[in-house]
Design a protein around this motif. Structure first.
Motif, mmCIF file in Angstrom:
data_model
loop_
_atom_site.group_PDB
_atom_site.id
_atom_site.type_symbol
_atom_site.label_atom_id
_atom_site.label_comp_id
_atom_site.label_asym_id
_atom_site.label_seq_id
_atom_site.Cartn_x
_atom_site.Cartn_y
_atom_site.Cartn_z
ATOM 1 N N ALA A 128 -18.287 24.049 -35.884
ATOM 2 C CA ALA A 128 -18.587 24.096 -37.316
ATOM 3 C C ALA A 128 -17.506 23.378 -38.114
ATOM 4 N N LEU A 149 -26.225 26.680 -36.724
ATOM 5 C CA LEU A 149 -25.192 25.708 -37.114
ATOM 6 C C LEU A 149 -25.754 24.301 -37.093
ATOM 7 N N ASN A 150 -25.519 23.541 -38.149
ATOM 8 C CA ASN A 150 -25.900 22.130 -38.127
ATOM 9 C C ASN A 150 -25.044 21.386 -39.126
ATOM 10 N N PRO A 151 -25.000 20.067 -38.992
ATOM 11 C CA PRO A 151 -24.078 19.306 -39.841
ATOM 12 C C PRO A 151 -24.491 19.238 -41.306
ATOM 13 N N LEU A 174 -25.026 30.391 -33.716
ATOM 14 C CA LEU A 174 -24.739 29.070 -33.175
ATOM 15 C C LEU A 174 -25.954 28.170 -33.263
ATOM 16 N N GLY A 206 -18.044 27.879 -31.181
ATOM 17 C CA GLY A 206 -18.959 27.697 -32.291
ATOM 18 C C GLY A 206 -18.216 27.385 -33.585
ATOM 19 N N LEU A 207 -17.150 28.138 -33.854
ATOM 20 C CA LEU A 207 -16.389 27.891 -35.077
ATOM 21 C C LEU A 207 -15.702 26.532 -35.005
ATOM 22 N N PHE A 233 -18.734 19.421 -37.717
ATOM 23 C CA PHE A 233 -19.661 19.341 -38.829
ATOM 24 C C PHE A 233 -18.933 19.185 -40.159
ATOM 25 N N GLY A 267 -18.948 37.427 -34.703
ATOM 26 C CA GLY A 267 -17.729 37.053 -33.992
ATOM 27 C C GLY A 267 -16.555 37.890 -34.437
ATOM 28 N N GLN A 272 -23.144 25.229 -22.046
ATOM 29 C CA GLN A 272 -24.381 25.440 -22.793
ATOM 30 C C GLN A 272 -24.208 25.010 -24.247
ATOM 31 N N ILE A 273 -23.092 25.428 -24.867
ATOM 32 C CA ILE A 273 -22.875 25.162 -26.292
ATOM 33 C C ILE A 273 -22.745 23.666 -26.555
ATOM 34 N N LEU A 330 -22.387 32.948 -37.786
ATOM 35 C CA LEU A 330 -21.658 33.050 -36.524
ATOM 36 C C LEU A 330 -20.400 33.886 -36.689
ATOM 37 N N ALA A 377 -24.568 36.218 -32.321
ATOM 38 C CA ALA A 377 -23.746 35.016 -32.188
ATOM 39 C C ALA A 377 -24.603 33.846 -31.726
ATOM 40 N N PHE A 429 -17.039 31.794 -26.749
ATOM 41 C CA PHE A 429 -18.206 31.131 -27.336
ATOM 42 C C PHE A 429 -18.148 31.154 -28.865
ATOM 43 N N ILE A 430 -17.513 32.196 -29.416
ATOM 44 C CA ILE A 430 -17.327 32.226 -30.876
ATOM 45 C C ILE A 430 -16.328 31.138 -31.278
ATOM 46 N N PHE A 469 -25.643 36.127 -25.160
ATOM 47 C CA PHE A 469 -25.465 34.814 -25.749
ATOM 48 C C PHE A 469 -26.188 33.750 -24.940
ATOM 49 N N LEU A 470 -26.160 33.915 -23.605
ATOM 50 C CA LEU A 470 -26.845 32.954 -22.741
ATOM 51 C C LEU A 470 -28.359 33.148 -22.756
#
Lengths: 303, 285
Positions: A151, B245-247, B242, A147-148, A155, B259, A249-250, B255, B238, A143-144, B222-223
């Motif tokens: 990112a 996080l956004n654009p 997450l 996420g990275l 993004f 991590g 989910q992510i 994160l 984490a 999941f890390i 995380f869930l």
């Protein structure tokens, strides 16, 4: 044929056992589907309970549920009142299968090529890079990694979509995040196996006949490394199944995993039960398929 | 005795520092991990001055939160692995020592469990148990306590298999046969002769199980099904990272910090278990 039937039997038995235990647990848990929201008048409540057979004995309910299971009907969802559990889950199956196959593809393609590449020249450049990368992706939780990846690739660079499931490009990042840790493990496995094979006399003979190195790798080494690869895939599917829960989910993929996690958070017990049973069936089928592949590759091993 | 290699030494130092850091974090000159300060929100890592690892969307100090999270993550890891050992070890020892039909049935039970997606089943059980939260609160059981048992239930199978293999070997040794011929009862042989000899195996299993349990904790948190706020663990951190996080705003550090903590710890345990295994093997030769 006999082995096939035995395997089918144990597969079905596992599903039935999981279903029975989960069913009993759901039914013995306090809090029925009509407890929470508005209080109902006794008549409406009775009518509802009669409709869902909640007024009958638990054995009767179980037989009813079993008949439903055999007909592919897992009952109504407790949270989404208008939808059946099977309707919700079956819409998620293609998404989850696509993600799972993508993950396996990433794991096998990257794992096998990098493993063979590093076996060709141990402690060479490719080998060093591969070994470092594989321990890196094996160490970072998926999941890390996901996420990275979002990112950076979605993004920062804006190359890939960060969520959704409409196009094939939507599955690239999720498949990578799901498959990379397994690619790392496979790479190590294939490297060890490849080193063993490359040291054999048959390879020396092939080289002395003047066969090109790529030809040797492709036709003499690769087929023989596939047996441990196939054997690895069986247990790996269980890990991928777990991983898919977070990955879906992510990336907001509407697969079985997303529905299951939502059901757990919404206390939608019937949907959670259905997803658990479906996962059991899928895991059994996947390990079965991997075993069949192993026995195809090496007929000495029986399924 | 073979000396430990550098990797293992670094791993031990790292884990030691982490445990010490987690223990003394209330005394460290770090900001309170729960204090909001919106004017300092989303500060990038400063690396040398406070905030060392930056702040999150509510202006909370990431370094402090990661160290406080280490307390929860390490505790869950340790207690969860202990539960796994307490179930798996006796199970495997009895199966391996008794052998025959008992062994066959006990191991068939393990095989059966292995064909079930255990993570999903355990999540399902945790979901059902939410219904009894009020009662559990009354007797002082929190969700985190259930968690130890849940992750223990996930990881006792490998322990049981290893313990069984060892017990099968021990059963044939001279001292166990001597004890048998002197008329010692099965439980006393198990407790006085078989289980003590499993200690080395236990040590290796612990270094293998602990990181897996920590990873599972992070995964479930995380869930949103694990550790709950205000407690923080690396999994919930984490999750926050997450979610932020956004654009539009660059905030990868929220994160990356938990991590990296998780990945480094898992890697350290990997090195440690490799080192311990090598050392035990060299002693046997």
């Amino acid at each position: 044929m006999n082995a096939f039937l035995r395997r089918l039997g144990s597969w079905a038995l596992t599903i039935l056992a999981v279903h029975a235990v989960a069913f009993l647990l759901v039914r013995s848990t306090r809090g029925g589907p009509f407890d929470s929201e508005r209080s109902l008048s006794p008549e409406v409540r009775e009518a509802l309970e009669a409709h869902y057979h909640l007024d009958q004995s638990i054995l009767h309910q179980y037989i009813e549920a079993l008949r439903g299971l055999l007909r592919g009907n897992l009952g109504p969802s407790m949270h989404y009142r208008d939808l059946g559990v099977w309707e919700i889950l079956s819409a998620g199956i293609p998404v989850s299968l696509g993600l799972g196959l993508g993950g396996i593809l990433v794991a096998v393609v990257l794992g096998v090529t990098s493993g063979l590449g590093s076996a060709r020249r141990p402690s060479g450049k490719i080998d060093t890079i591969t070994r470092w990368t594989s321990s890196l992706v094996m160490g970072i939780p998926n999941f890390i990694l996901a996420g990275l990846g979002v990112a950076y690739f979605s993004f920062y660079l804006g190359w890939l979509p960060s969520a959704g499931s409409e196009q094939a490009t939507h599955f690239i990042l999720p498949s990578l995040a799901l498959g990379l840790p397994f690619a790392g493990q496979l790479s190590r496995l294939v490297r060890a196996e490849g080193l063993k094979i490359l040291a054999e006399d048959s390879i020396r003979a092939a080289r002395s006949r003047g066969l090109p190195e790529l030809h040797i790798l492709r036709f003499h080494v690769l087929p023989r490394t596939l047996v441990p690869v196939a054997a690895f895939l069986g247990p790996a599917t269980a890990g991928m199944l777990t991983g898919s829960l977070v990955i879906e989910q992510i990336f907001a993929l509407p697969g079985i995993g997303t529905h299951f996690v939502q059901a757990a958070l919404n206390r939608d017990y019937t949907l959670a039960l259905g997803a658990t049973v479906l996962y059991t069936a899928l895991l059994g089928a996947a390990t079965w398929a991997a075993d069949i592949w192993v026995s195809r590759l090496d007929p000495r091993i029986e399924t | 005795m073979m000396p430990l290699d550098t990797g293992t030494k670094i791993a031990i130092c790292f884990l030691f520092a982490l445990v010490i850091g987690a223990l003394v974090v209330p005394l460290l000159p770090l900001p309170n991990p729960a204090t909001f300060s919106l004017e300092h929100a989303l500060t990038p890592p400063n690396w040398i001055a406070s905030p060392v690892l930056g702040t999150d969307a509510q202006g909370r100090d990431i370094a402090a939160r990661v160290l406080w999270g280490a307390r929860v993550s390490l505790t869950v890891g340790l207690l969860g692995s202990l539960v796994a050992l307490l179930v798996g070890l006796p199970w495997g020892a009895v199966a391996g020592y008794r052998g025959g039909r008992i062994d066959r049935w006990m191991m068939r039970f393990c095989d059966g469990l292995e064909s079930v997606p255990l993570v999903v089943v355990v999540l399902f059980l945790l979901t059902l148990l939410q219904e009894y939260r009020i009662e559990m609160d009354k007797v002082g059981i929190e969700r985190i306590h259930l968690f130890y048992f849940a992750v223990g239930a996930l990881f006792w199978l490998p322990t049981a298999r290893v313990a069984r293999a060892e017990a099968l070997r021990l059963r044939k040794t001279a001292f166990v046969e001597a004890a048998q011929s002197l008329g010692a009862s099965t439980p006393s042989i198990l407790f006085r002769h078989v289980l003590p000899h499993l200690l080395a195996t236990v040590l290796v299993m612990l270094t293998l199980t602990l990181p897996r349990v920590m990873l599972m904790e992070a995964f479930l948190s995380f869930l949103g099904l694990g550790v709950e706020a205000p407690a923080v663990s690396w999994g919930t951190l984490a999750r926050d990272g997450l979610a932020t996080l956004n654009p539009l705003v660059d905030c990868w550090w929220i994160l990356a910090a938990p991590g990296a903590a998780l990945a480094l710890t898992l890697l350290a345990f990997q090195c440690l278990s490799d080192g311990v295994q090598k050392r035990l093997n060299s002693r046997e030769q």
